[in-house]
Write an enzyme that holds these catalytic residues in place. Structure first.
Site, PDB file in Angstrom:
ATOM      1  N   THR A 135      -7.457  -2.853  -1.546  1.00  0.00           N
ATOM      2  CA  THR A 135      -6.989  -1.963  -2.395  1.00  0.00           C
ATOM      3  C   THR A 135      -6.190  -2.278  -3.620  1.00  0.00           C
ATOM      4  OG1 THR A 135      -6.667  -0.352  -0.289  1.00  0.00           O
ATOM      5  CG2 THR A 135      -5.322   0.036  -2.249  1.00  0.00           C
ATOM      6  N   GLN A 181     -17.319  -4.073   1.498  1.00  0.00           N
ATOM      7  CA  GLN A 181     -17.880  -3.680   2.668  1.00  0.00           C
ATOM      8  C   GLN A 181     -19.226  -4.729   2.768  1.00  0.00           C
ATOM      9  OE1 GLN A 181     -17.849  -1.779   5.519  1.00  0.00           O
ATOM     10  NE2 GLN A 181     -15.838  -0.888   4.932  1.00  0.00           N
ATOM     11  N   SER A 230     -12.074  -8.164   0.788  1.00  0.00           N
ATOM     12  CA  SER A 230     -10.798  -7.982   1.546  1.00  0.00           C
ATOM     13  C   SER A 230     -11.009  -8.721   3.009  1.00  0.00           C
ATOM     14  CB  SER A 230     -10.609  -6.609   2.051  1.00  0.00           C
ATOM     15  OG  SER A 230      -9.421  -6.374   2.768  1.00  0.00           O
ATOM     16  N   CYS A 271      -9.535   6.478   5.936  1.00  0.00           N
ATOM     17  CA  CYS A 271      -8.433   7.097   5.312  1.00  0.00           C
ATOM     18  C   CYS A 271      -8.330   8.291   5.082  1.00  0.00           C
ATOM     19  CB  CYS A 271      -8.687   6.389   3.663  1.00  0.00           C
ATOM     20  SG  CYS A 271      -8.957   4.698   3.836  1.00  0.00           S
TER      21      CYS A 271
HETATM   22  C1  LIG Z   1     -11.549  -1.238   3.530  1.00  0.00           C
HETATM   23  C2  LIG Z   1     -11.944  -0.977   1.958  1.00  0.00           C
HETATM   24  C3  LIG Z   1     -11.192  -1.129   0.870  1.00  0.00           C
HETATM   25  C4  LIG Z   1      -9.702  -1.445   1.158  1.00  0.00           C
HETATM   26  O1  LIG Z   1      -9.281  -2.528   1.523  1.00  0.00           O
HETATM   27  P1  LIG Z   1      -7.814  -2.743   2.057  1.00  0.00           P
HETATM   28  O2  LIG Z   1      -7.940  -4.275   2.442  1.00  0.00           O
HETATM   29  O3  LIG Z   1      -7.947  -2.025   3.504  1.00  0.00           O
HETATM   30  O4  LIG Z   1      -6.788  -2.286   1.207  1.00  0.00           O
HETATM   31  C5  LIG Z   1     -11.799  -0.639  -0.245  1.00  0.00           C
HETATM   32  N1  LIG Z   1     -13.045  -0.284  -0.559  1.00  0.00           N
HETATM   33  C6  LIG Z   1     -13.798  -0.415   0.441  1.00  0.00           C
HETATM   34  C7  LIG Z   1     -15.137   0.116   0.179  1.00  0.00           C
HETATM   35  C8  LIG Z   1     -13.411  -0.698   1.701  1.00  0.00           C
HETATM   36  O5  LIG Z   1     -14.306  -0.532   2.689  1.00  0.00           O
END
Ligand SMILES: *Cc1c(COP(=O)(O)O)cnc(C)c1O
Length: 387
Positions: free
Chosen positions: A72, A179, A199, A325
Protein backbone atom coordinates in the site's frame (compact mmCIF):
# COMPACT_ATOMS: atom_id res chain seq x y z
CA UNK A 1 -9.54 -31.31 11.66
CA UNK A 2 -6.76 -30.37 9.24
CA UNK A 3 -7.37 -26.86 7.96
CA UNK A 4 -6.88 -26.09 4.28
CA UNK A 5 -5.76 -22.55 3.54
CA UNK A 6 -6.99 -21.26 0.17
CA UNK A 7 -6.50 -17.53 0.59
CA UNK A 8 -2.88 -16.98 -0.46
CA UNK A 9 -3.88 -13.81 -2.35
CA UNK A 10 -4.84 -12.22 0.98
CA UNK A 11 -1.60 -13.15 2.70
CA UNK A 12 0.84 -16.04 2.88
CA UNK A 13 2.37 -17.75 5.90
CA UNK A 14 6.02 -16.90 6.40
CA UNK A 15 8.57 -19.57 5.50
CA UNK A 16 10.68 -20.96 8.34
CA UNK A 17 13.88 -20.06 6.44
CA UNK A 18 12.67 -16.44 6.39
CA UNK A 19 12.06 -16.40 10.13
CA UNK A 20 15.48 -17.93 10.74
CA UNK A 21 17.17 -15.27 8.63
CA UNK A 22 15.29 -12.50 10.48
CA UNK A 23 15.87 -13.71 14.03
CA UNK A 24 19.39 -12.30 14.64
CA UNK A 25 18.25 -8.86 13.46
CA UNK A 26 15.56 -8.80 16.14
CA UNK A 27 18.04 -9.65 18.89
CA UNK A 28 21.85 -9.38 18.81
CA UNK A 29 22.18 -7.52 15.50
CA UNK A 30 19.80 -4.78 16.64
CA UNK A 31 21.86 -1.78 15.54
CA UNK A 32 20.59 1.26 13.68
CA UNK A 33 21.88 0.87 10.11
CA UNK A 34 22.76 4.58 10.04
CA UNK A 35 25.16 4.25 12.99
CA UNK A 36 28.86 4.19 12.18
CA UNK A 37 29.94 1.56 14.75
CA UNK A 38 29.86 -2.20 14.16
CA UNK A 39 26.27 -2.86 15.31
CA UNK A 40 25.07 -0.40 12.72
CA UNK A 41 27.29 -1.89 10.08
CA UNK A 42 25.89 -5.40 10.66
CA UNK A 43 22.36 -4.16 10.16
CA UNK A 44 23.36 -2.26 7.04
CA UNK A 45 24.99 -5.37 5.58
CA UNK A 46 21.71 -7.26 6.13
CA UNK A 47 19.75 -4.58 4.30
CA UNK A 48 22.25 -4.45 1.41
CA UNK A 49 21.99 -8.20 0.92
CA UNK A 50 18.19 -8.04 0.91
CA UNK A 51 18.21 -5.17 -1.58
CA UNK A 52 20.36 -7.27 -3.90
CA UNK A 53 17.94 -10.22 -3.66
CA UNK A 54 14.87 -8.09 -4.38
CA UNK A 55 16.66 -6.31 -7.25
CA UNK A 56 17.62 -9.67 -8.76
CA UNK A 57 14.08 -10.98 -8.55
CA UNK A 58 12.86 -7.91 -10.46
CA UNK A 59 15.78 -7.66 -12.89
CA UNK A 60 16.54 -4.21 -11.46
CA UNK A 61 19.59 -2.44 -10.06
CA UNK A 62 20.01 -2.28 -6.29
CA UNK A 63 19.92 1.50 -6.22
CA UNK A 64 16.50 1.40 -7.90
CA UNK A 65 14.87 -0.43 -4.95
CA UNK A 66 13.30 1.58 -2.10
CA UNK A 67 12.00 -0.42 0.86
CA UNK A 68 8.60 0.66 2.17
CA UNK A 69 6.12 -0.35 4.86
CA UNK A 70 4.24 -2.63 2.45
CA UNK A 71 2.47 -2.73 -0.91
CA UNK A 72 0.00 0.00 0.00
CA UNK A 73 2.80 2.42 0.85
CA UNK A 74 4.62 1.55 -2.37
CA UNK A 75 1.47 2.36 -4.38
CA UNK A 76 0.91 5.62 -2.49
CA UNK A 77 4.56 6.63 -2.92
CA UNK A 78 4.52 5.90 -6.66
CA UNK A 79 1.34 7.83 -7.38
CA UNK A 80 1.71 10.79 -5.01
CA UNK A 81 5.47 10.99 -5.52
CA UNK A 82 5.29 11.25 -9.31
CA UNK A 83 2.13 13.36 -9.38
CA UNK A 84 3.50 15.99 -6.99
CA UNK A 85 6.93 15.97 -8.66
CA UNK A 86 5.44 16.60 -12.11
CA UNK A 87 2.67 19.02 -11.21
CA UNK A 88 4.11 21.78 -13.38
CA UNK A 89 4.06 19.43 -16.39
CA UNK A 90 0.47 18.27 -16.06
CA UNK A 91 -2.25 17.00 -13.76
CA UNK A 92 -3.74 13.96 -15.50
CA UNK A 93 -3.44 10.34 -14.33
CA UNK A 94 -4.63 7.20 -16.14
CA UNK A 95 -5.55 4.04 -14.24
CA UNK A 96 -8.04 1.17 -14.52
CA UNK A 97 -11.36 0.57 -12.80
CA UNK A 98 -10.21 -2.74 -11.28
CA UNK A 99 -7.14 -1.61 -9.35
CA UNK A 100 -6.55 -2.58 -5.73
CA UNK A 101 -7.93 -0.04 -3.25
CA UNK A 102 -4.34 1.07 -2.51
CA UNK A 103 -4.26 2.55 -6.02
CA UNK A 104 -7.93 3.47 -6.47
CA UNK A 105 -8.27 5.35 -3.18
CA UNK A 106 -4.97 7.14 -3.78
CA UNK A 107 -6.28 8.24 -7.18
CA UNK A 108 -9.53 9.42 -5.57
CA UNK A 109 -7.43 11.45 -3.13
CA UNK A 110 -5.42 12.97 -5.98
CA UNK A 111 -8.71 14.21 -7.44
CA UNK A 112 -9.17 16.31 -4.29
CA UNK A 113 -5.68 17.77 -4.89
CA UNK A 114 -6.32 19.25 -8.33
CA UNK A 115 -5.54 16.19 -10.44
CA UNK A 116 -7.94 14.52 -12.88
CA UNK A 117 -8.04 10.77 -13.24
CA UNK A 118 -9.26 8.56 -16.09
CA UNK A 119 -10.48 5.16 -14.87
CA UNK A 120 -10.31 2.86 -17.89
CA UNK A 121 -12.93 0.14 -18.31
CA UNK A 122 -12.04 -3.55 -18.73
CA UNK A 123 -13.59 -6.26 -20.88
CA UNK A 124 -15.57 -9.26 -19.61
CA UNK A 125 -12.31 -11.03 -18.67
CA UNK A 126 -10.95 -8.04 -16.79
CA UNK A 127 -8.47 -7.01 -19.48
CA UNK A 128 -7.47 -3.40 -20.14
CA UNK A 129 -7.24 -2.64 -23.85
CA UNK A 130 -3.86 -0.97 -24.64
CA UNK A 131 -5.63 1.10 -27.34
CA UNK A 132 -7.82 2.59 -24.61
CA UNK A 133 -4.67 3.63 -22.76
CA UNK A 134 -3.29 5.24 -25.92
CA UNK A 135 -6.55 7.08 -26.58
CA UNK A 136 -6.78 8.37 -23.01
CA UNK A 137 -3.39 10.11 -23.18
CA UNK A 138 -3.59 13.92 -23.31
CA UNK A 139 -0.77 16.50 -23.16
CA UNK A 140 -1.37 16.85 -19.40
CA UNK A 141 -0.92 13.12 -18.67
CA UNK A 142 1.95 12.58 -16.23
CA UNK A 143 1.35 9.06 -14.92
CA UNK A 144 -0.18 5.77 -16.00
CA UNK A 145 -0.77 3.13 -13.31
CA UNK A 146 -2.17 -0.29 -14.25
CA UNK A 147 -1.84 -3.39 -12.08
CA UNK A 148 0.12 -6.42 -13.31
CA UNK A 149 -2.45 -8.98 -12.16
CA UNK A 150 -5.73 -8.53 -10.38
CA UNK A 151 -6.01 -9.78 -6.81
CA UNK A 152 -9.66 -10.86 -7.11
CA UNK A 153 -10.03 -12.50 -10.52
CA UNK A 154 -6.34 -13.11 -11.33
CA UNK A 155 -6.36 -11.53 -14.81
CA UNK A 156 -2.86 -10.64 -16.04
CA UNK A 157 -2.71 -7.37 -17.98
CA UNK A 158 -0.69 -6.68 -21.17
CA UNK A 159 1.76 -4.59 -19.14
CA UNK A 160 4.64 -4.72 -21.58
CA UNK A 161 2.43 -3.40 -24.41
CA UNK A 162 1.02 -0.62 -22.24
CA UNK A 163 4.59 0.16 -21.16
CA UNK A 164 5.69 0.68 -24.76
CA UNK A 165 2.82 3.10 -25.31
CA UNK A 166 3.73 5.04 -22.17
CA UNK A 167 7.41 5.16 -23.11
CA UNK A 168 6.67 6.38 -26.62
CA UNK A 169 4.56 9.17 -25.13
CA UNK A 170 7.23 9.98 -22.51
CA UNK A 171 4.87 9.24 -19.61
CA UNK A 172 5.89 7.56 -16.36
CA UNK A 173 4.38 4.07 -16.03
CA UNK A 174 3.74 2.31 -12.70
CA UNK A 175 2.43 -1.19 -12.09
CA UNK A 176 1.13 -2.72 -8.87
CA UNK A 177 2.79 -6.14 -9.08
CA UNK A 178 1.97 -7.23 -5.53
CA UNK A 179 0.13 -10.33 -6.80
CA UNK A 180 2.74 -11.36 -9.37
CA UNK A 181 6.23 -10.86 -7.93
CA UNK A 182 7.53 -14.25 -6.80
CA UNK A 183 4.73 -16.09 -8.62
CA UNK A 184 5.17 -15.29 -12.31
CA UNK A 185 8.11 -13.55 -14.01
CA UNK A 186 7.97 -9.82 -13.26
CA UNK A 187 11.10 -8.22 -14.71
CA UNK A 188 11.04 -4.46 -14.93
CA UNK A 189 12.69 -4.29 -18.37
CA UNK A 190 10.51 -6.96 -19.95
CA UNK A 191 7.44 -5.21 -18.52
CA UNK A 192 8.62 -1.78 -19.74
CA UNK A 193 7.77 -0.19 -16.40
CA UNK A 194 9.30 2.83 -14.65
CA UNK A 195 7.93 1.89 -11.21
CA UNK A 196 6.70 -1.36 -9.69
CA UNK A 197 5.17 -2.11 -6.28
CA UNK A 198 5.71 -5.34 -4.37
CA UNK A 199 4.96 -6.64 -0.87
CA UNK A 200 6.78 -9.30 1.17
CA UNK A 201 3.76 -10.95 2.80
CA UNK A 202 2.35 -12.04 -0.56
CA UNK A 203 5.49 -14.10 -1.27
CA UNK A 204 6.05 -15.93 2.04
CA UNK A 205 7.82 -13.02 3.74
CA UNK A 206 6.79 -10.88 6.72
CA UNK A 207 3.92 -8.38 6.82
CA UNK A 208 4.55 -4.63 6.91
CA UNK A 209 7.41 -4.51 4.43
CA UNK A 210 7.41 -3.95 0.69
CA UNK A 211 9.37 -2.16 -1.98
CA UNK A 212 8.95 0.29 -4.80
CA UNK A 213 11.19 -0.15 -7.83
CA UNK A 214 11.98 3.29 -9.28
CA UNK A 215 13.78 3.38 -12.62
CA UNK A 216 16.87 5.60 -12.57
CA UNK A 217 15.97 9.08 -13.79
CA UNK A 218 12.32 8.99 -12.67
CA UNK A 219 11.16 12.30 -11.19
CA UNK A 220 9.59 11.56 -7.82
CA UNK A 221 9.31 13.28 -4.42
CA UNK A 222 9.29 11.34 -1.14
CA UNK A 223 6.15 10.44 0.77
CA UNK A 224 7.95 10.41 4.11
CA UNK A 225 10.18 13.33 5.11
CA UNK A 226 12.79 13.12 7.84
CA UNK A 227 16.14 11.35 7.82
CA UNK A 228 18.25 10.40 4.84
CA UNK A 229 17.44 6.68 4.79
CA UNK A 230 16.88 4.82 1.52
CA UNK A 231 18.96 7.35 -0.39
CA UNK A 232 16.74 10.24 0.78
CA UNK A 233 13.64 8.60 -0.61
CA UNK A 234 12.00 7.10 2.46
CA UNK A 235 12.77 8.62 5.84
CA UNK A 236 12.53 6.53 9.04
CA UNK A 237 14.83 3.97 10.62
CA UNK A 238 14.66 0.87 8.47
CA UNK A 239 12.55 -2.18 9.41
CA UNK A 240 15.79 -4.17 9.39
CA UNK A 241 14.44 -7.63 10.28
CA UNK A 242 11.47 -7.20 7.95
CA UNK A 243 13.69 -6.14 5.07
CA UNK A 244 16.06 -9.04 5.71
CA UNK A 245 13.06 -11.42 5.69
CA UNK A 246 11.80 -9.89 2.46
CA UNK A 247 15.23 -10.49 0.90
CA UNK A 248 15.27 -14.13 1.94
CA UNK A 249 11.72 -14.65 0.65
CA UNK A 250 12.68 -13.03 -2.67
CA UNK A 251 15.77 -15.22 -3.01
CA UNK A 252 13.81 -18.44 -2.34
CA UNK A 253 10.81 -17.65 -4.55
CA UNK A 254 13.16 -16.84 -7.42
CA UNK A 255 14.76 -20.29 -7.11
CA UNK A 256 11.42 -22.11 -6.99
CA UNK A 257 9.32 -19.93 -9.27
CA UNK A 258 9.17 -22.18 -12.32
CA UNK A 259 8.57 -25.39 -10.44
CA UNK A 260 5.89 -23.86 -8.22
CA UNK A 261 4.23 -22.23 -11.22
CA UNK A 262 3.78 -25.61 -12.88
CA UNK A 263 2.68 -27.42 -9.72
CA UNK A 264 0.16 -24.78 -8.65
CA UNK A 265 -1.24 -24.23 -12.15
CA UNK A 266 -1.96 -27.94 -12.47
CA UNK A 267 -3.70 -28.05 -9.06
CA UNK A 268 -5.77 -25.03 -10.07
CA UNK A 269 -6.80 -26.61 -13.37
CA UNK A 270 -7.74 -29.87 -11.69
CA UNK A 271 -9.90 -28.12 -9.08
CA UNK A 272 -11.66 -26.00 -11.70
CA UNK A 273 -12.30 -29.08 -13.87
CA UNK A 274 -13.69 -31.06 -10.94
CA UNK A 275 -16.05 -28.26 -9.93
CA UNK A 276 -17.27 -27.42 -13.41
CA UNK A 277 -17.93 -31.12 -14.02
CA UNK A 278 -19.75 -31.77 -10.75
CA UNK A 279 -21.70 -28.56 -10.18
CA UNK A 280 -24.21 -27.07 -12.60
CA UNK A 281 -24.60 -23.33 -13.17
CA UNK A 282 -21.10 -22.42 -12.01
CA UNK A 283 -18.89 -19.94 -13.91
CA UNK A 284 -15.21 -19.02 -13.79
CA UNK A 285 -14.57 -15.27 -13.54
CA UNK A 286 -11.49 -13.71 -15.13
CA UNK A 287 -9.49 -14.82 -18.13
CA UNK A 288 -9.22 -18.58 -18.83
CA UNK A 289 -5.47 -18.49 -19.60
CA UNK A 290 -4.12 -14.98 -18.91
CA UNK A 291 -4.54 -15.55 -15.20
CA UNK A 292 -2.45 -16.03 -12.06
CA UNK A 293 -1.44 -19.68 -11.57
CA UNK A 294 -3.15 -19.84 -8.19
CA UNK A 295 -6.41 -17.95 -8.74
CA UNK A 296 -9.91 -19.42 -8.92
CA UNK A 297 -12.84 -16.99 -8.80
CA UNK A 298 -16.25 -18.55 -9.27
CA UNK A 299 -19.84 -17.46 -9.53
CA UNK A 300 -22.24 -20.11 -8.24
CA UNK A 301 -25.78 -19.24 -9.30
CA UNK A 302 -28.48 -19.39 -6.60
CA UNK A 303 -26.01 -19.07 -3.74
CA UNK A 304 -24.29 -16.26 -1.85
CA UNK A 305 -20.50 -16.17 -1.91
CA UNK A 306 -20.47 -15.27 1.76
CA UNK A 307 -22.55 -18.35 2.69
CA UNK A 308 -20.17 -20.56 0.73
CA UNK A 309 -17.17 -19.07 2.53
CA UNK A 310 -18.80 -19.44 5.98
CA UNK A 311 -19.87 -23.04 5.29
CA UNK A 312 -16.43 -23.94 3.97
CA UNK A 313 -14.95 -22.48 7.15
CA UNK A 314 -17.07 -24.90 9.21
CA UNK A 315 -15.31 -27.69 7.31
CA UNK A 316 -11.85 -26.21 7.89
CA UNK A 317 -11.43 -24.63 4.47
CA UNK A 318 -10.40 -20.95 4.25
CA UNK A 319 -11.64 -19.23 1.09
CA UNK A 320 -12.66 -15.61 0.53
CA UNK A 321 -15.40 -13.53 -1.03
CA UNK A 322 -12.75 -11.56 -2.91
CA UNK A 323 -10.60 -8.76 -1.68
CA UNK A 324 -9.79 -9.01 2.03
CA UNK A 325 -10.16 -5.25 2.20
CA UNK A 326 -13.82 -5.24 1.20
CA UNK A 327 -14.99 -8.46 2.81
CA UNK A 328 -16.60 -6.56 5.70
CA UNK A 329 -18.41 -4.04 3.50
CA UNK A 330 -21.77 -4.65 1.90
CA UNK A 331 -20.77 -3.24 -1.47
CA UNK A 332 -20.35 -5.83 -4.23
CA UNK A 333 -16.79 -6.12 -5.52
CA UNK A 334 -15.87 -3.21 -7.85
CA UNK A 335 -13.90 -5.71 -9.94
CA UNK A 336 -16.84 -8.04 -10.58
CA UNK A 337 -19.06 -5.06 -11.37
CA UNK A 338 -16.41 -3.76 -13.81
CA UNK A 339 -16.32 -7.06 -15.74
CA UNK A 340 -20.06 -6.67 -16.22
CA UNK A 341 -21.57 -8.96 -13.59
CA UNK A 342 -24.95 -7.69 -12.38
CA UNK A 343 -24.89 -6.82 -8.65
CA UNK A 344 -26.88 -9.86 -7.52
CA UNK A 345 -24.56 -12.18 -9.47
CA UNK A 346 -21.50 -10.49 -8.01
CA UNK A 347 -22.81 -11.49 -4.57
CA UNK A 348 -22.82 -15.13 -5.73
CA UNK A 349 -19.05 -15.17 -6.21
CA UNK A 350 -16.12 -16.31 -4.12
CA UNK A 351 -12.37 -16.79 -4.49
CA UNK A 352 -9.90 -19.57 -3.75
CA UNK A 353 -6.18 -18.85 -4.12
CA UNK A 354 -3.65 -21.67 -3.84
CA UNK A 355 -0.07 -21.64 -2.65
CA UNK A 356 3.02 -23.34 -1.42
CA UNK A 357 1.50 -25.58 1.25
CA UNK A 358 -1.45 -26.89 -0.77
CA UNK A 359 -1.28 -30.52 -1.84
CA UNK A 360 -3.11 -32.84 -4.22
CA UNK A 361 -5.02 -34.20 -1.20
CA UNK A 362 -6.29 -30.67 -0.49
CA UNK A 363 -7.61 -30.46 -4.04
CA UNK A 364 -9.34 -33.84 -3.64
CA UNK A 365 -10.93 -32.78 -0.38
CA UNK A 366 -12.18 -29.43 -1.69
CA UNK A 367 -13.43 -31.12 -4.88
CA UNK A 368 -15.54 -33.39 -2.67
CA UNK A 369 -16.74 -30.90 -0.03
CA UNK A 370 -17.52 -27.88 -2.16
CA UNK A 371 -20.25 -29.52 -4.29
CA UNK A 372 -21.86 -30.71 -1.03
CA UNK A 373 -21.79 -27.21 0.45
CA UNK A 374 -23.29 -25.76 -2.73
CA UNK A 375 -26.01 -28.44 -2.91
CA UNK A 376 -26.98 -27.76 0.73
CA UNK A 377 -27.23 -24.02 0.13
CA UNK A 378 -29.24 -24.46 -3.04
CA UNK A 379 -31.61 -26.85 -1.26
CA UNK A 380 -32.59 -23.85 0.89
CA UNK A 381 -33.06 -21.52 -2.08
CA UNK A 382 -36.63 -21.10 -3.33
CA UNK A 383 -35.24 -19.50 -6.50
CA UNK A 384 -33.16 -22.58 -7.29
CA UNK A 385 -36.20 -24.87 -7.01
CA UNK A 386 -38.32 -22.58 -9.19
CA UNK A 387 -35.73 -22.07 -11.93
C1 LIG B 1 -2.16 -7.08 -0.98
C2 LIG B 1 -2.16 -6.10 -2.09
C3 LIG B 1 -1.79 -4.76 -1.88
C4 LIG B 1 -1.47 -4.22 -0.52
O1 LIG B 1 -0.25 -4.67 0.00
P1 LIG B 1 0.02 -4.53 1.58
O2 LIG B 1 1.43 -4.97 1.74
O3 LIG B 1 -0.96 -5.45 2.25
O4 LIG B 1 -0.19 -3.10 1.93
C5 LIG B 1 -1.75 -3.91 -2.97
N1 LIG B 1 -2.06 -4.35 -4.20
C6 LIG B 1 -2.42 -5.62 -4.45
C7 LIG B 1 -2.75 -6.04 -5.84
C8 LIG B 1 -2.50 -6.54 -3.40
O5 LIG B 1 -2.87 -7.79 -3.65
Amino acid sequence: MKRIYLDYAATTPMRSEVLEEMQPYLTEAFGNPSSIYSYGHEAKVGIDKARMAVARLLGAREEEIVFTGGGTEADNFAIKGVAFANRSKGNHIITSSIEHHAVLETCHFMETQGFTVTYLPVDEYGLVNPDDVKNAIIPETILITIMHANNEIGTIQPISEIGSIAREAGICFHTDAVQTVGHIPAHVNELNVDMLSTSAHKLYGPKGVGALYIRKGTRIVPLMHGGEQENNRRASTENVAGIVGFGKAAELTKLELEEEFTRITSMRERLIDNLVTNVNEIHLNGHPTKRLPNNINLTVDYTEGESIVLNLDLKGICASTGSACTSSSLEPSHVLVAIGLPQEIAYSSFRMTLGKWNTDEDIDRVSQLLPEVIANLRAMSPLYKKR
